[in-house]
Design a protein around this motif. Structure first.
Motif, PDB file in Angstrom:
ATOM      1  N   MET A 290       0.828  -1.215   0.000  1.00  0.00           N
ATOM      2  CA  MET A 290       0.000   0.000   0.000  1.00  0.00           C
ATOM      3  C   MET A 290       0.859   1.261   0.000  1.00  0.00           C
ATOM      4  N   ILE A 291       1.879   1.276   0.855  1.00  0.00           N
ATOM      5  CA  ILE A 291       2.758   2.443   0.900  1.00  0.00           C
ATOM      6  C   ILE A 291       3.460   2.626  -0.438  1.00  0.00           C
ATOM      7  N   GLU A 292       3.977   1.517  -0.986  1.00  0.00           N
ATOM      8  CA  GLU A 292       4.704   1.614  -2.250  1.00  0.00           C
ATOM      9  C   GLU A 292       3.799   2.039  -3.402  1.00  0.00           C
ATOM     10  N   ALA A 293       2.593   1.501  -3.445  1.00  0.00           N
ATOM     11  CA  ALA A 293       1.669   1.859  -4.528  1.00  0.00           C
ATOM     12  C   ALA A 293       1.295   3.329  -4.456  1.00  0.00           C
ATOM     13  N   ALA A 294       0.988   3.811  -3.264  1.00  0.00           N
ATOM     14  CA  ALA A 294       0.621   5.222  -3.107  1.00  0.00           C
ATOM     15  C   ALA A 294       1.798   6.129  -3.450  1.00  0.00           C
ATOM     16  N   ALA A 295       2.995   5.711  -3.034  1.00  0.00           N
ATOM     17  CA  ALA A 295       4.182   6.521  -3.328  1.00  0.00           C
ATOM     18  C   ALA A 295       4.443   6.582  -4.825  1.00  0.00           C
ATOM     19  N   ARG A 296       4.314   5.452  -5.486  1.00  0.00           N
ATOM     20  CA  ARG A 296       4.613   5.406  -6.920  1.00  0.00           C
ATOM     21  C   ARG A 296       3.560   6.137  -7.759  1.00  0.00           C
ATOM     22  N   ASN A 297       2.383   6.353  -7.168  1.00  0.00           N
ATOM     23  CA  ASN A 297       1.356   7.145  -7.834  1.00  0.00           C
ATOM     24  C   ASN A 297       1.458   8.621  -7.472  1.00  0.00           C
ATOM     25  N   GLY A 298       2.424   8.968  -6.630  1.00  0.00           N
ATOM     26  CA  GLY A 298       2.603  10.355  -6.247  1.00  0.00           C
ATOM     27  C   GLY A 298       1.602  10.850  -5.222  1.00  0.00           C
ATOM     28  N   TRP A 299       0.888   9.938  -4.561  1.00  0.00           N
ATOM     29  CA  TRP A 299      -0.138  10.329  -3.604  1.00  0.00           C
ATOM     30  C   TRP A 299       0.437  10.640  -2.214  1.00  0.00           C
ATOM     31  N   ILE A 300       1.564  10.011  -1.864  1.00  0.00           N
ATOM     32  CA  ILE A 300       2.216  10.282  -0.585  1.00  0.00           C
ATOM     33  C   ILE A 300       3.724  10.322  -0.812  1.00  0.00           C
ATOM     34  N   ASP A 301       4.430  10.856   0.165  1.00  0.00           N
ATOM     35  CA  ASP A 301       5.886  10.796   0.171  1.00  0.00           C
ATOM     36  C   ASP A 301       6.261   9.436   0.744  1.00  0.00           C
ATOM     37  N   GLY A 302       6.708   8.529  -0.113  1.00  0.00           N
ATOM     38  CA  GLY A 302       6.946   7.149   0.294  1.00  0.00           C
ATOM     39  C   GLY A 302       7.988   7.002   1.385  1.00  0.00           C
ATOM     40  N   GLU A 303       9.072   7.761   1.294  1.00  0.00           N
ATOM     41  CA  GLU A 303      10.136   7.637   2.292  1.00  0.00           C
ATOM     42  C   GLU A 303       9.668   8.100   3.662  1.00  0.00           C
ATOM     43  N   LYS A 304       8.951   9.203   3.695  1.00  0.00           N
ATOM     44  CA  LYS A 304       8.439   9.699   4.967  1.00  0.00           C
ATOM     45  C   LYS A 304       7.395   8.747   5.546  1.00  0.00           C
ATOM     46  N   ALA A 305       6.535   8.198   4.688  1.00  0.00           N
ATOM     47  CA  ALA A 305       5.517   7.258   5.159  1.00  0.00           C
ATOM     48  C   ALA A 305       6.168   5.983   5.700  1.00  0.00           C
ATOM     49  N   MET A 306       7.223   5.532   5.035  1.00  0.00           N
ATOM     50  CA  MET A 306       7.965   4.358   5.492  1.00  0.00           C
ATOM     51  C   MET A 306       8.492   4.577   6.906  1.00  0.00           C
ATOM     52  N   VAL A 307       9.171   5.693   7.118  1.00  0.00           N
ATOM     53  CA  VAL A 307       9.755   5.982   8.428  1.00  0.00           C
ATOM     54  C   VAL A 307       8.662   6.134   9.478  1.00  0.00           C
TER      55      VAL A 307
END
Length: 338
Positions: A290-307
């Motif tokens: 979910m995090i990766e999909a949203a990040a790759r669609n530009g919906w969230i900042d993936g690195e920040k969401a990961m942390v």
């Protein structure tokens, strides 16, 4: 104008924003921190040589042949990741109704354990004990019609655990959710001289929708018949998690795990507060996807969401985290970016 403002403003003795005003101050009062010692990296293993096979539903996650898994284990050690967890992709031709491949001394996981221990002796190896990667029906135990047999399955899990311990596994992690399996495995290990092999029980493993990409990674997504609700926990239950965990501790578990992670932060907190045991969370494949999909669609900042997601586990009370983000986080820590 300034005097007028001062006269009409509230006098606040406590201004919590004072501690947030600069980065050095935020660092000084931070309650929870990630470090590499918190991380366990799950690796998917496949037969072959020089194989790195992408998992379609888990961006940047691959299946590794044994030689490539050794390379990844060496990288993990260099990043100060203390342990890896191994999961097999078993060829469909080797799967059967009883999961017999799990009980062969030279199976894929046993060979992987031996190879990694020879090359990277100081890294911890955690091995999943369950039959689902090996069964043609995708369930964690033996079937009688549509019923998953508990006691008969436990007997096979003990054999599987012994083979992994003989190959060099440091931690046995039964994920099947059969009743009594921790006690039976502990007794079996002790009887064969493996009293120092640890058990990390999947103490509260829920029948979750978040496991789909994992089943894709081990090849059981399309073969699973029915669901696992008769042996994995109901997502609506919290008190039951306490009972499950208490049983596993009484039976000899050295550490306990909650799975999935983010949807069950309340369970992590309750278990840590109740038992004070080494408590782990598994950030499962669906959470990662979910995090990766949203990040790759530009919906969230993936690195920040990961942390942020990993900090949430620490805040909830987890001592460690199984996460596919382990090498990325460890690299950020090593480079001083966290």
């Amino acid at each position: 104008m300034l005097k007028s403002y001062e006269q009409t403003s509230l006098h606040l003795s406590h201004r919590l924003r004072r501690n947030r005003k600069q980065e050095w101050s935020r660092n000084l009062v931070r309650e929870h921190r990630l470090n590499a010692a918190d991380l366990i990296w799950p690796l998917f293993i496949i037969e072959g040589e020089n194989v790195r096979q992408p998992v379609a539903s888990m961006p940047a996650v691959e299946r590794y042949s044994i030689d490539q898994a050794v390379i990844e284990a060496e990288k993990a050690a260099q990043l100060s990741i203390p342990a890896i967890a191994l999961f097999p992709y078993v060829s469909p031709s080797l799967r059967d109704t009883t999961g017999s491949e799990a009980l062969k001394p030279n199976n894929l996981i046993c060979r992987t354990i031996s190879a990694i221990k020879k090359a990277v002796p100081d890294i911890g190896i955690i091995c999943d004990v369950a039959l689902d990667p090996y069964t043609s029906h995708g369930h964690d135990g033996l079937l009688d019609g549509e019923i998953v047999l508990n006691d008969e399955t436990v007997a096979l899990l003990v054999q599987q655990a012994l083979l992994q311990a003989e190959a060099g596994a440091d931690i046995i992690a039964p994920s099947d959710m059969m009743d009594g399996r921790v006690g039976a495995i502990r007794q079996g290990l002790d009887a064969q001289g493996f009293e120092n092999v640890q058990i990390m029980s999947y103490a509260a493993k829920y029948a979750s929708a978040f496991y789909g990409p994992f089943r894709d990674a081990i090849g059981t997504q399309t073969v699973l018949t029915g669901d696992k609700k008769t042996y994995q926990m109901d997502p609506a239950n919290s008190d039951e998690a306490i009972r499950e965990t208490a049983m596993d501790i009484d039976e000899g578990a050295d550490m306990v795990m909650i799975k999935p992670g983010l949807p069950y932060l309340d369970i992590i907190r309750r278990i840590k507060d109740t038992f004070g045991m080494p408590t782990f969370a598994y950030q499962v494949s669906g959470e990662y996807a979910m995090i990766e999909a949203a990040a790759r669609n530009g919906w969230i900042d993936g690195e920040k969401a990961m942390v942020e997601s990993l900090i949430a586990f620490k805040r909830a009370g987890a001592d460690g985290i199984l996460t596919y983000y382990a090498p990325r986080i460890a690299r950020m820590l090593k480079e001083g970016r966290l």
